[in-house]
Design a protein around this motif. Sequence first.
Motif: not given
Length: 308
Positions: A188-189, A177-180, A155-159, A128-135
């Motif tokens: 840390a990714l 469905k989001v991997a946090f 995937t979403a990262v947040e500090a 699948a298309i893989r997308i990352l959202d930073l912050g």
Amino acid sequence: MTTVATLLAAARRSIPPSEARLLLGHLLGRNSAWLEAHRDDALEAAAAAQFSALVARRAAGEPVAYLTGRREFYGRDFAVTPDVLIPRPETELLVEIAVEKVGAGGTAHSARPSPALTGGETSCAQGAIRILDLGTGSGCLAITLALELPAAQVTAVEASPRALAVARANAERLGAKVAFVESDWFAALPPQTFDLIVANPPYVAANDPHLGQGDLRFEPADALTDHADGLTAIRRIVAAAPRWLAEGGWLFFEHGWDQADAARALLETAGFEAIEQARDLAGIVRMSGGRKPAARAPIALVPEANNQ
Ligand code: GLN
């Protein structure tokens, strides 16, 4: 007698009518249409007192979104608390750009096999298309992309752990469905590559007087500013992104009204191609991004190995 109409009329002396309707609607669990149709309904004294308290807080500057705990983004209702930035309409443009780049008919890299992946990275050849959202903050970008692009892995990262809790709750309530991952940008990714990275980073310069005005006074400072020249997070993201992008993958981020030239220069320095910049509804360039080039074909390697 206290009615919907008299309460709204009283509130209008200190706050705009649209905000008065939002606050009263929130308190009564009703929308504007209901309020309009029930203008002459009598209200309990307790409701009137609660409403006056909300109006007073709003008149003192607290953002409507924090008073109601809600803000619409891309047609969906997001929970917001003072731990997260309030979603802005201009950020919806990032969703549109993302959908254009990797949605149906887009030029997602995942349609092509990637020759350059090494051990530990996830291949994107058939996936699948893989997308990352930073912050991710409230999660508005990651969740909207997951719902608009159901085939994508987001995937979403947040500090901030407190912001992450808000984002997780929004994803659950909206059925996304989001991997946090709790992470300071990429730190840390786990190693992997993405077809698209988006970010709405803190880009307001420490000395920008807007930080002391309006809603911004009540928002988390770390979501707004880098406490420096405004470009610290953008520099870090642009410099690191190529390592986290598949070949042909895209990076797009939001920035301030006066950062378009700096954003373009940073993208060029980091080796991005097909640089694009988009204007917000006020006609100001507020989004910049580009594509990670495909590596040149490794001409010498394969034949030589075979010939020996
Ligand atoms: N757009 C916000 C503002 O200037 C800032 C958001 C951000 O820093 N990401 O009001």
